[in-house]
Design an enzyme around this catalytic site. Structure first.
Site, PDB file in Angstrom:
ATOM      1  N   GLU A 130      61.847  27.491  22.547  1.00 59.40           N
ATOM      2  CA  GLU A 130      60.939  26.428  22.272  1.00 59.40           C
ATOM      3  C   GLU A 130      61.272  25.626  21.188  1.00 59.40           C
ATOM      4  O   GLU A 130      60.953  24.427  21.209  1.00 59.40           O
ATOM      5  CB  GLU A 130      59.392  27.002  22.177  1.00 59.40           C
ATOM      6  N   SER A 397      22.020  60.995  66.041  1.00 60.62           N
ATOM      7  CA  SER A 397      22.013  62.446  66.021  1.00 60.62           C
ATOM      8  C   SER A 397      22.738  63.115  64.656  1.00 60.62           C
ATOM      9  O   SER A 397      22.559  64.170  64.675  1.00 60.62           O
ATOM     10  CB  SER A 397      22.593  63.013  67.310  1.00 60.62           C
TER      11      SER A 397
END
Length: 764
Positions: A130, A397
């Site tokens: 950079e 059930s």
């Protein structure tokens, strides 16, 4: 010569006479007079002002404009400008039971680095890529600006920026991202000011703490945690190079989405570090050969989101919403989760439309309550509603578990005899499925065959308050109205509630508390450890043993025969009126699994009962889970056996001779599970074939290649090989089809891998 001059003079005189005649024309004369009057003041000014004075005035005006722009830029420096990060909750990294990170929620914040915490390798990487003259310039690098301008001019566009790290930092901290002259002036002034206030190391540290690295993370430590599961201080050279390469284009190069692009950029960073002398060429090449790999996923696998939602809620209840990021070690078994997702998707895709089944849910639980897998619906992307924990449906059930367990606690036995006969309570008269009555039956038979009249008689005999108390004790928290139809499951409960109740019976404990979290840590601190729990044994061991007997009878000889597996098991079916809900919950070995199917709008299914699709889903999940666990346990034991290579290189299993003969040649593709050898059709073992594009791609792959097929056993499937590879496994591994009911554990594992990798038909 004199003659020529004379002719020129004569010509000039003629021209003057012509102009004089033209001027004598009224219109032309007026135009000339007007033009003369208009330009007269300009002429007088030009005659009075010297050219040098004009140039000086222009220069003064230009300087004044520049000074005005500079003063305006200073006057409008933002007080509260710069980077604004939306407040978010702390991040949660979720790991499986085995420790594998598979999901992340929230935005990882990481720690603020101090200058002494910045790893040298990361500082060198950032400076190299950079701002190579970072330690030499005062905040503005005129040489760098000139170099960038020349390279951009040569490239015909913007290829390189001239901003220093200091300029980038002040832009992030104080300024907007607007590309204006005012912002450029402000950036330069602030960069010079910042360099006068801080040393280089402090500026670099602030830059690393502020920069955006993609995936919603700001700061180098947060990025290291997000991508590599470690603090910034522990970064390796390849990892530091990858992070340094992200700041230029973080969204485009974020490694969780573009790993190849991030690695390519990291290679450029390594070359830059070599050019600056930060590392040697040998170190750069070694780092390129072993590039960084993402360790923590930033996007949760779609199917696990239901479970992760539950983990996030539980974590919030345990530790609140603190400012620090946290890591959760959960109870999830990723293999079992993949199995559950795959089985449910295959069943719903296969028979769902024909039988009008739109949704389903699965919960797999250990006997102590640890949630091993959770599928809350068909597709989390379409609906985040968790049907395993949030949907309240009638269990039918399935609720008889509480009726019969209460009866067993009150002196009944599995061999106690009841009479299956028409029964009426007030205005309500329950009916059996099919409308027939069996007369005298044992409790074992009545439970196995899900006889409604016997369940209602038992509930009346022991009292509904006692049945409700049993359900509450086993973990049912939903509202349970004390009405006769409660015995047949008319109240609404959740799949999680019913599964935990059956888990308590399977484990022989009073109750089971479902949980999803074993441990929560934050950096080096442990925030929560699940304490060891000694569950209270079920107070009536005889009643519990009788209940296990009844549950086993359901699978052995009753309505749950479709759920039979190779190990002892037990469970119960449940079906509600008009086939609106169908359930099966049961246990085998150390696994408890609950299954529900139905429709979100409560519309009826096409004759689907609990002993049908839910029992089949349960069987498939348990069969594959037990096989996977056995395989894992075998792999964990010390052995001299040779480990298998990955599917691409794995030799196909030797086919067993069976009826019919071998088929060889170059086949045509009917679908991805069916091949045609000059009129002889071969069905590939374990593959439900797909047509369309998938079949065309397989056809292109097999073009002019020999395939050898042998019968796979008693069924009609064939094991086919191509260049020594199992073709069925190859197709499933690449997402070219779905595993069929006769798929072997190896083929199921191949499908799970494709589903996990989201390739082929599993791509989203």
């Amino acid at each position: 010569m004199r003659a020529a001059a004379g002719r020129a003079a004569a010509g000039a005189g003629a021209a003057r006479r012509a102009l004089g005649r033209a001027a004598g024309h009224p219109a032309v004369g007026r135009a000339a007079a007007g033009a003369g009057r208009a330009w007269a003041p300009v002429g007088r000014v030009l005659r009075r002002v010297p050219w040098r004075r004009s140039a000086a005035i222009a220069a003064v005006l230009a300087v004044a404009a520049a000074l005005g722009t500079f003063v305006y830029a200073l006057a409008t420096l933002p007080v509260n400008g710069g980077l604004v990060v939306e407040p978010t909750s702390s991040a949660l990294v979720v790991r499986s039971e085995a420790g594998q990170a598979f999901a992340t929620r929230g935005i990882i914040k990481g720690a603020k680095l101090s200058p002494r915490d910045v790893p040298p390798v990361l500082a060198q990487a950032i400076v190299a890529i950079e701002d190579r003259r970072f330690y030499d310039h005062p905040g503005i690098d005129l040489r760098g600006l000139a170099r960038a301008a020349l390279r951009n001019a040569a490239a015909g566009g913007t290829r390189e920026g001239g901003s220093t790290l200091t300029q980038q930092l002040v832009r992030m901290m104080y300024l907007s991202q607007d590309r204006t002259l005012k912002r450029k002036v402000q950036e330069a002034v602030l960069a010079l000011w910042l360099e006068s206030q801080l040393d280089k190391q402090e500026i670099l540290t602030r830059y690393l703490n502020t920069a955006y690295f993609g995936a919603g993370v700001y700061g180098a430590d947060a990025a290291a945690q997000r991508y590599f599961g470690k603090p910034a201080r522990d970064l390796t050279l390849p990892e530091a190079a990858m992070l340094a390469g992200l700041v230029r284009a973080p969204s485009q190069l974020a490694p969780h989405r573009n790993l190849d692009g991030a690695r390519g950029r990291a290679a450029q960073v390594l070359d830059a570090m070599t050019e600056t002398g930060a590392i040697t060429r040998e170190q750069a090449e070694a780092a390129k050969r072993s590039p960084a790999t993402v360790q923590v996923p930033t996007e949760t696998p779609v199917g696990t989101n239901y479970f992760v939602d539950a983990v996030a809620d539980a974590a919030k209840g345990l530790i609140g919403t603190g400012p620090a990021d946290a890591t959760v070690r959960s109870t999830l078994d990723l293999t079992l989760q993949n199995i559950a997702e795959s089985v449910l998707a295959r069943r719903l895709d296969g028979d769902g439309e024909r039988r009008k089944v739109g949704q389903g849910a699965i919960v797999a639980m250990a006997p102590d309550g640890a949630i091993l897998a959770m599928v809350g619906g068909r597709d989390y992307a379409d609906s985040q509603f968790n049907r395993a924990t949030q949907a309240r449906r009638q269990p039918g059930s399935l609720f008889k578990l509480f009726v019969y367990l209460t009866a067993l606690r009150n002196g009944y036995r599995p061999d106690s005899v009841m009479v299956d006969r028409p029964t009426q309570i007030g205005e309500w008269e329950p009916e059996n499925y099919g409308g027939r009555y069996r007369g005298s039956v044992t409790l074992r038979t009545a439970f196995a065959q899900s006889v409604n009249t016997v369940a209602v008689q038992l509930a009346e005999a022991v009292g509904l308050p006692a049945v409700i108390a049993t359900a509450r004790g086993l973990g049912v928290q939903s509202e349970l109205p004390s009405v006769p139809s409660l015995a047949l499951g008319s109240a609404e409960t959740t799949l999680m509630e019913m599964t935990r109740a059956y888990a308590a019976v399977a484990a022989g404990t009073e109750t089971v508390e479902p949980y999803t979290i074993r441990q929560i840590t934050s950096r080096d601190q442990t925030l929560y450890n699940r304490p060891p729990v000694a569950p209270a044994p079920m107070r009536d061991a005889t009643a519990r043993a009788g209940m296990v007997d009844l549950l086993a009878a359901v699978v052995r000889e009753g309505t749950g025969k479709a759920a039979r597996v190779a190990v002892p098991s037990g469970g119960k079916t449940g079906t509600t009126q008009d086939y609106r809900d169908a359930w099966f919950v049961g246990f085998a070995a150390d696994l408890v699994v609950g299954v529900w199917v139905g429709n979100d709008d409560n519309s009826p299914m096409e004759g689907v009962t609990g002993g049908d699709m839910p029992a089949q889903i349960w069987r498939d999940v348990v069969t594959q889970a037990l096989a996977a666990r056995a395989k894992s346990a075998k792999a964990a034991r010390p052995t001299t056996a040779v480990s298998l290579p990955p599917p691409e290189a794995r030799p196909a299993p030797e086919a067993r001779p069976a009826r019919g003969g071998a088929v060889n040649g170059t086949p045509a593709v009917v679908d991805t599970g069916t091949l045609d050898f000059d009129g002889t059709t071969v069905r590939l073992l374990g593959v439900d074939g797909l047509g369309g594009r998938n079949a065309r791609e397989l056809g292109r792959y097999l073009r002019r290649r020999d395939v050898a097929c042998l019968p796979a056993g008693e069924g009609d499937g064939f094991r086919c090989t191509l260049d020594g590879q199992d073709l069925s496994e190859l197709i499933l591994f690449n997402g070219g089809g779905r595993a069929s009911a006769d798929a072997t554990p190896e083929l199921l594992a191949a499908e799970e891998q494709a589903r996990s990798n989201r390739i082929g038909i599993w791509r989203r």
